[in-house]
Design a protein around this motif. Sequence first.
Motif, PDB file in Angstrom:
ATOM      1  N   GLY A 156       9.004  15.843  31.106  1.00 29.64           N
ATOM      2  CA  GLY A 156       9.761  16.927  31.427  1.00 29.64           C
ATOM      3  C   GLY A 156       9.715  17.341  32.845  1.00 29.64           C
ATOM      4  O   GLY A 156      10.421  17.945  33.415  1.00 29.64           O
ATOM      5  N   ILE A 157       8.318  17.087  33.692  1.00 28.29           N
ATOM      6  CA  ILE A 157       8.366  17.351  34.857  1.00 28.29           C
ATOM      7  C   ILE A 157       8.368  15.962  35.733  1.00 28.29           C
ATOM      8  O   ILE A 157       7.712  15.987  36.724  1.00 28.29           O
ATOM      9  CB  ILE A 157       7.076  18.233  35.144  1.00 28.29           C
ATOM     10  N   LEU A 262       0.807  20.131  41.961  1.00 28.78           N
ATOM     11  CA  LEU A 262       0.607  19.001  42.868  1.00 28.78           C
ATOM     12  C   LEU A 262       1.832  18.103  43.088  1.00 28.78           C
ATOM     13  O   LEU A 262       1.860  17.528  43.992  1.00 28.78           O
ATOM     14  CB  LEU A 262      -0.528  17.949  42.203  1.00 28.78           C
ATOM     15  N   THR A 263       2.687  18.278  42.118  1.00 31.38           N
ATOM     16  CA  THR A 263       4.079  17.296  42.415  1.00 31.38           C
ATOM     17  C   THR A 263       5.223  18.272  42.432  1.00 31.38           C
ATOM     18  O   THR A 263       6.321  18.318  41.695  1.00 31.38           O
ATOM     19  CB  THR A 263       4.251  16.465  41.253  1.00 31.38           C
ATOM     20  N   TYR A 264       5.052  19.593  42.786  1.00 33.21           N
ATOM     21  CA  TYR A 264       5.857  20.700  43.078  1.00 33.21           C
ATOM     22  C   TYR A 264       7.325  20.288  43.126  1.00 33.21           C
ATOM     23  O   TYR A 264       8.035  20.592  42.208  1.00 33.21           O
ATOM     24  CB  TYR A 264       5.629  21.805  43.854  1.00 33.21           C
ATOM     25  N   GLU A 265       7.735  19.622  44.068  1.00 35.31           N
ATOM     26  CA  GLU A 265       9.206  19.270  44.096  1.00 35.31           C
ATOM     27  C   GLU A 265       9.689  18.485  43.206  1.00 35.31           C
ATOM     28  O   GLU A 265      10.712  18.595  42.679  1.00 35.31           O
ATOM     29  CB  GLU A 265       9.361  18.659  45.640  1.00 35.31           C
ATOM     30  N   THR A 268       9.760  20.959  39.669  1.00 31.79           N
ATOM     31  CA  THR A 268      10.918  21.563  39.892  1.00 31.79           C
ATOM     32  C   THR A 268      12.316  21.166  39.850  1.00 31.79           C
ATOM     33  O   THR A 268      13.209  21.580  38.904  1.00 31.79           O
ATOM     34  CB  THR A 268      10.575  22.621  40.926  1.00 31.79           C
ATOM     35  N   ALA A 269      12.394  20.039  40.341  1.00 28.94           N
ATOM     36  CA  ALA A 269      13.571  19.267  40.175  1.00 28.94           C
ATOM     37  C   ALA A 269      13.823  18.666  38.904  1.00 28.94           C
ATOM     38  O   ALA A 269      14.989  18.907  38.379  1.00 28.94           O
ATOM     39  CB  ALA A 269      13.632  18.339  41.305  1.00 28.94           C
ATOM     40  N   SER A 270      12.833  18.254  38.270  1.00 32.44           N
ATOM     41  CA  SER A 270      13.038  17.812  37.067  1.00 32.44           C
ATOM     42  C   SER A 270      13.474  18.979  35.834  1.00 32.44           C
ATOM     43  O   SER A 270      14.250  18.830  35.109  1.00 32.44           O
ATOM     44  CB  SER A 270      11.868  16.996  36.451  1.00 32.44           C
ATOM     45  N   ALA A 275      17.035  21.990  32.404  1.00 37.19           N
ATOM     46  CA  ALA A 275      16.978  23.304  32.028  1.00 37.19           C
ATOM     47  C   ALA A 275      18.174  23.637  30.883  1.00 37.19           C
ATOM     48  O   ALA A 275      18.103  24.415  29.881  1.00 37.19           O
ATOM     49  CB  ALA A 275      16.937  24.285  32.797  1.00 37.19           C
ATOM     50  N   HIS A 276      19.470  22.884  30.732  1.00 37.22           N
ATOM     51  CA  HIS A 276      20.767  23.551  30.524  1.00 37.22           C
ATOM     52  C   HIS A 276      20.787  22.795  28.879  1.00 37.22           C
ATOM     53  O   HIS A 276      21.288  22.908  28.082  1.00 37.22           O
ATOM     54  CB  HIS A 276      21.733  22.886  31.248  1.00 37.22           C
TER      55      HIS A 276
END
Length: 288
Positions: A156-157, A262-265, A268-270, A275-276
Amino acid sequence: MITDLIRSELPRLTGSLRKVGELVLADPLAISRVSAAELGRRTGTSQATVTRFCRALGLDSYQRLLLELAKEQGRRPDGQDDHPLGPDIGPDDDLDHVIAVVAHADFQALRGTVERLDREALERAAQALAKARRIDVYGVGGSGIVARETEARLFGIGCPARAWTEVHAAETSAALLTPADTVVALSHSGNTREVLSPLLLAVERGATTIAVTGDPRSPVARAAAVHLTSTSAETSFRRGSFGTRHSVLLILDCLYARLAQLTYERATASVALTAHISDAHAARPRRR
């Protein structure tokens, strides 16, 4: 806390070592005031057995055990435990008692896991997962359920993770790993052959290996490059991996959160892109 550690190790202790552990848990305040020889006498064993018991806990001496017991009692007013409940549920106990025993066991396991959690090992595990080309997660039985949960969270991330809960499939995947890959092996006992076998193959292939077990001296723990220790929460009717499930999930939650940092970008993009999905499948009230 030291009593949490003893409860966690007790199922793996046998004979005279188990007798020592049971007596310490029965009255830790009293035991914190007696000598090793006296503890041996009270348990019908010997001073040498008490010393072996301390070493089985990973302590270097009996004095260290006394120090840990004293520190723990110092956290509790008048030397009393923060809850009088033990792990047993009898056939005549009411529902409130059942709930209290289970909740108390889980609270103790979570607290013990946090206190024992090796921060450096957790950081090494998170760094390895962040850099991994591919992530394998091995687990069977109760640990297989946790492996599937781990796969879902990492996927999921944006992590290329897959859970393997059948040994032939796990070994096939392990044989195809490279030094750019990372493995997470889950086993409460640390002795599960179906987890150890693909883990050893992953080691041969040069992958970075992480183990989450309840026994740091187990074969699975020793085989892995990084080991994280869970604490048991056993009660009546709850043994083995079922009793430690919450503490394992706590470790994996911490690992997941640090990995997302550590893999923030990418993380958060994932999350934003997916999310929908849950909302799209939510049940809608029927019109009348």
